[in-house]
Design a protein around this motif. Structure first.
Motif, PDB file in Angstrom:
ATOM      1  N   ALA A   1      39.190 -34.522   1.365  1.00 29.77           N
ATOM      2  CA  ALA A   1      39.106 -33.160   1.895  1.00 29.77           C
ATOM      3  C   ALA A   1      40.342 -32.804   2.713  1.00 29.77           C
ATOM      4  N   PHE A   2      40.833 -33.745   3.524  1.00 27.67           N
ATOM      5  CA  PHE A   2      42.063 -33.473   4.267  1.00 27.67           C
ATOM      6  C   PHE A   2      43.209 -33.166   3.309  1.00 27.67           C
ATOM      7  N   ALA A   3      43.289 -33.935   2.214  1.00 21.87           N
ATOM      8  CA  ALA A   3      44.346 -33.695   1.229  1.00 21.87           C
ATOM      9  C   ALA A   3      44.163 -32.338   0.545  1.00 21.87           C
ATOM     10  N   GLU A   4      42.923 -31.988   0.215  1.00 19.70           N
ATOM     11  CA  GLU A   4      42.649 -30.699  -0.421  1.00 19.70           C
ATOM     12  C   GLU A   4      43.058 -29.537   0.481  1.00 19.70           C
ATOM     13  N   LEU A   5      42.897 -29.719   1.771  1.00 18.35           N
ATOM     14  CA  LEU A   5      43.249 -28.671   2.731  1.00 18.35           C
ATOM     15  C   LEU A   5      44.751 -28.597   2.996  1.00 18.35           C
ATOM     16  N   GLY A   6      45.510 -29.542   2.477  1.00 15.48           N
ATOM     17  CA  GLY A   6      46.957 -29.503   2.633  1.00 15.48           C
ATOM     18  C   GLY A   6      47.517 -30.418   3.692  1.00 15.48           C
ATOM     19  N   PHE A   7      46.675 -31.250   4.319  1.00 16.40           N
ATOM     20  CA  PHE A   7      47.184 -32.225   5.280  1.00 16.40           C
ATOM     21  C   PHE A   7      47.917 -33.320   4.513  1.00 16.40           C
ATOM     22  N   ARG A   8      49.023 -33.825   5.076  1.00 21.35           N
ATOM     23  CA  ARG A   8      49.860 -34.819   4.407  1.00 21.35           C
ATOM     24  C   ARG A   8      49.806 -36.130   5.185  1.00 21.35           C
ATOM     25  N   PHE A   9      49.462 -37.194   4.459  1.00 18.93           N
ATOM     26  CA  PHE A   9      49.355 -38.498   5.087  1.00 18.93           C
ATOM     27  C   PHE A   9      50.696 -38.931   5.677  1.00 18.93           C
ATOM     28  N   ALA A  10      50.662 -39.461   6.912  1.00 23.75           N
ATOM     29  CA  ALA A  10      51.872 -39.959   7.573  1.00 23.75           C
ATOM     30  C   ALA A  10      51.885 -41.486   7.601  1.00 23.75           C
ATOM     31  N   ARG A  11      50.913 -42.099   8.250  1.00 23.34           N
ATOM     32  CA  ARG A  11      50.834 -43.553   8.341  1.00 23.34           C
ATOM     33  C   ARG A  11      49.465 -43.938   8.885  1.00 23.34           C
TER      34      ARG A  11
ATOM     35  N   ASP B   1      46.081 -32.728  23.958  1.00 24.76           N
ATOM     36  CA  ASP B   1      45.266 -33.320  22.893  1.00 24.76           C
ATOM     37  C   ASP B   1      43.880 -32.692  22.907  1.00 24.76           C
ATOM     38  N   ALA B   2      43.317 -32.517  21.727  1.00 27.88           N
ATOM     39  CA  ALA B   2      41.934 -32.074  21.585  1.00 27.88           C
ATOM     40  C   ALA B   2      41.209 -33.081  20.707  1.00 27.88           C
ATOM     41  N   TYR B   3      39.892 -33.205  20.936  1.00 28.96           N
ATOM     42  CA  TYR B   3      39.123 -34.241  20.254  1.00 28.96           C
ATOM     43  C   TYR B   3      37.878 -33.667  19.597  1.00 28.96           C
ATOM     44  N   GLY B   4      37.407 -34.337  18.561  1.00 32.47           N
ATOM     45  CA  GLY B   4      36.131 -34.031  17.947  1.00 32.47           C
ATOM     46  C   GLY B   4      35.488 -35.319  17.466  1.00 32.47           C
ATOM     47  N   ARG B   5      34.165 -35.372  17.555  1.00 27.53           N
ATOM     48  CA  ARG B   5      33.438 -36.557  17.101  1.00 27.53           C
ATOM     49  C   ARG B   5      32.253 -36.104  16.275  1.00 27.53           C
ATOM     50  N   PHE B   6      32.106 -36.683  15.088  1.00 28.05           N
ATOM     51  CA  PHE B   6      31.094 -36.244  14.144  1.00 28.05           C
ATOM     52  C   PHE B   6      30.441 -37.455  13.504  1.00 28.05           C
ATOM     53  N   ARG B   7      29.167 -37.317  13.130  1.00 28.65           N
ATOM     54  CA  ARG B   7      28.410 -38.402  12.515  1.00 28.65           C
ATOM     55  C   ARG B   7      28.067 -38.030  11.068  1.00 28.65           C
ATOM     56  N   VAL B   8      28.311 -38.972  10.142  1.00 27.96           N
ATOM     57  CA  VAL B   8      28.062 -38.755   8.723  1.00 27.96           C
ATOM     58  C   VAL B   8      27.217 -39.909   8.200  1.00 27.96           C
ATOM     59  N   SER B   9      26.137 -39.630   7.470  1.00 24.29           N
ATOM     60  CA  SER B   9      25.344 -40.686   6.852  1.00 24.29           C
ATOM     61  C   SER B   9      25.929 -41.038   5.491  1.00 24.29           C
ATOM     62  N   HIS B  10      25.695 -42.269   5.046  1.00 20.37           N
ATOM     63  CA  HIS B  10      26.187 -42.674   3.738  1.00 20.37           C
ATOM     64  C   HIS B  10      25.558 -41.834   2.625  1.00 20.37           C
ATOM     65  N   ALA B  11      24.313 -41.391   2.834  1.00 19.05           N
ATOM     66  CA  ALA B  11      23.618 -40.620   1.806  1.00 19.05           C
ATOM     67  C   ALA B  11      24.266 -39.256   1.571  1.00 19.05           C
TER      68      ALA B  11
ATOM     69  N   SER C   1      34.857 -27.908   2.886  1.00 21.54           N
ATOM     70  CA  SER C   1      34.365 -26.903   3.843  1.00 21.54           C
ATOM     71  C   SER C   1      33.982 -27.552   5.165  1.00 21.54           C
ATOM     72  N   VAL C   2      33.332 -28.719   5.080  1.00 17.62           N
ATOM     73  CA  VAL C   2      32.901 -29.398   6.305  1.00 17.62           C
ATOM     74  C   VAL C   2      34.103 -29.815   7.147  1.00 17.62           C
ATOM     75  N   VAL C   3      35.089 -30.441   6.513  1.00 17.09           N
ATOM     76  CA  VAL C   3      36.258 -30.902   7.261  1.00 17.09           C
ATOM     77  C   VAL C   3      37.028 -29.720   7.833  1.00 17.09           C
ATOM     78  N   GLU C   4      37.139 -28.639   7.088  1.00 19.68           N
ATOM     79  CA  GLU C   4      37.821 -27.454   7.623  1.00 19.68           C
ATOM     80  C   GLU C   4      37.107 -26.941   8.863  1.00 19.68           C
ATOM     81  N   SER C   5      35.763 -26.939   8.848  1.00 18.46           N
ATOM     82  CA  SER C   5      35.020 -26.484  10.032  1.00 18.46           C
ATOM     83  C   SER C   5      35.217 -27.440  11.195  1.00 18.46           C
ATOM     84  N   TRP C   6      35.287 -28.758  10.901  1.00 22.68           N
ATOM     85  CA  TRP C   6      35.561 -29.730  11.964  1.00 22.68           C
ATOM     86  C   TRP C   6      36.916 -29.458  12.610  1.00 22.68           C
ATOM     87  N   VAL C   7      37.914 -29.252  11.766  1.00 26.06           N
ATOM     88  CA  VAL C   7      39.272 -29.037  12.284  1.00 26.06           C
ATOM     89  C   VAL C   7      39.317 -27.790  13.147  1.00 26.06           C
ATOM     90  N   ARG C   8      38.715 -26.712  12.665  1.00 29.26           N
ATOM     91  CA  ARG C   8      38.762 -25.458  13.436  1.00 29.26           C
ATOM     92  C   ARG C   8      37.983 -25.585  14.730  1.00 29.26           C
TER      93      ARG C   8
END
Length: 325
Positions: free
Chosen positions: A147-157, A222-232, A241-248
């Protein structure tokens, strides 16, 4: 690829050890299966213990070094006859919090991981064999990276920071930071994004840290966010959409580096120097795999050369392996 190294354990004529992995690819929560093959030397020997351990490079405040973070005994004491071969099968459990090293068959720049075999004989310990392993993301982790890649974020390291994340039930003494350059639509307000996963049998904690740009009258912070995701949820969620909402949501919050923990602003222990806080094969490609894989193939993982990583750590230079630097 399995790195086979036959090393003389305790001088001329001593036993040698060779660990062979059935498959060096794994995921957090799975196992590494294989055999430890021990070949007797020119005299009988009393083997006290055979132990396997996962080894990786971790950054500390004053540098970095190799850390063994999970050990499992394979066999206790036994007698090994001269010239005798003993094969010891194993199923090595990979901890849920084990950091990701590979995405879509490519090594993440900055990551190293190996399975080390120790052979104990007559109160001495030989570090024996070292085999490179590849840890692929869990489905939920993979979809979020997609999702980060789909949104246009580019991996650094990616790197591993010594310390713990406040409020998270963390088992390992370090955490992984996967760094991205901002997507164009966020570049005006964000310098970079760091993603940390802390997995367990039920799901994954996702911690985001944003290095926000300052303005004419306001300093950066710096700004922070913490989110919980189940394996299911991995297969049934629109992660873009979820990651975009997290970022915003998370990037729109201001949280001082010494702020209290909680949603949107976890405090951390260990890590970044003076302020005392850091923040923090059979693997199917998901629907966003094209963007992530294309980014990797196109050089998004700049500086990533698996051969150089392997040469630095796993090539036998004729001496002992030193993981205590």
């Amino acid at each position: 690829m399995v790195f086979k190294k036959m090393m003389r354990a305790f001088g001329v004529g001593g036993p040698s050890v060779d660990t062979v992995l059935a498959n060096p690819n794994t995921r957090p929560g799975l196992t590494l299966d294989g055999q430890v093959r021990i070949l007797g030397g020119d005299h009988d020997a009393a083997i006290e213990q055979v132990v396997l351990g996962l080894v990786t490079r971790v950054e500390h405040e004053h540098g970095d070094g190799f850390v063994e973070f999970h050990r499992v005994p394979v066999a206790g004491g036994f007698q090994l006859g001269a010239g005798e071969q003993r094969d010891l099968p194993f199923a090595f459990p990979v901890p849920w919090e084990t950091p990701i090293t590979d995405v879509y068959g490519r090594r993440l720049h900055g990551m190293t991981m190996g399975l080390r075999t120790e052979l104990a004989l007559a109160k001495a310990v030989d570090k024996g064999d070292l085999d490179e392993v590849a840890v692929h993301p869990l489905p939920a982790q993979e979809r979020i990276l997609d999702a980060f890649a789909e949104l246009g974020f580019r991996f650094a390291r990616a790197d591993l920071e010594h310390g713990g994340i406040h409020g998270v039930g963390q088992q390992l003494p370090f955490y992984q930071e996967i760094e991205f350059h901002p997507a164009p639509q966020f570049a005006g307000g964000i310098n970079e994004v760091e993603v940390t996963f802390v997995a367990d049998p039920e799901g994954v904690e996702v911690i985001l840290e944003f290095d926000k740009r300052g303005g004419f009258l306001a300093p950066g912070h710096d700004a922070y966010g913490r989110f919980r995701v189940s394996h299911a949820e991995a297969e049934t969620t629109d992660w873009t959409s979820v990651v975009e909402s997290w970022v915003r949501e998370a990037s729109g919050r201001y949280q001082g580096l010494r702020g209290a923990g909680g949603f949107g602003g976890p405090a951390y222990s260990g890590g970044h120097g003076s302020h005392g806080y850091g923040h923090h094969g059979h693997f199917r490609q998901g629907p966003g795999a094209g963007a992530m894989a294309a980014g990797i193939a196109g050089g998004v993982l700049g500086g990533m050369v698996l051969g150089e990583v392997a040469e630095e750590i796993f090539e036998d230079d004729g001496g002992d392996f030193d993981f205590g630097e």
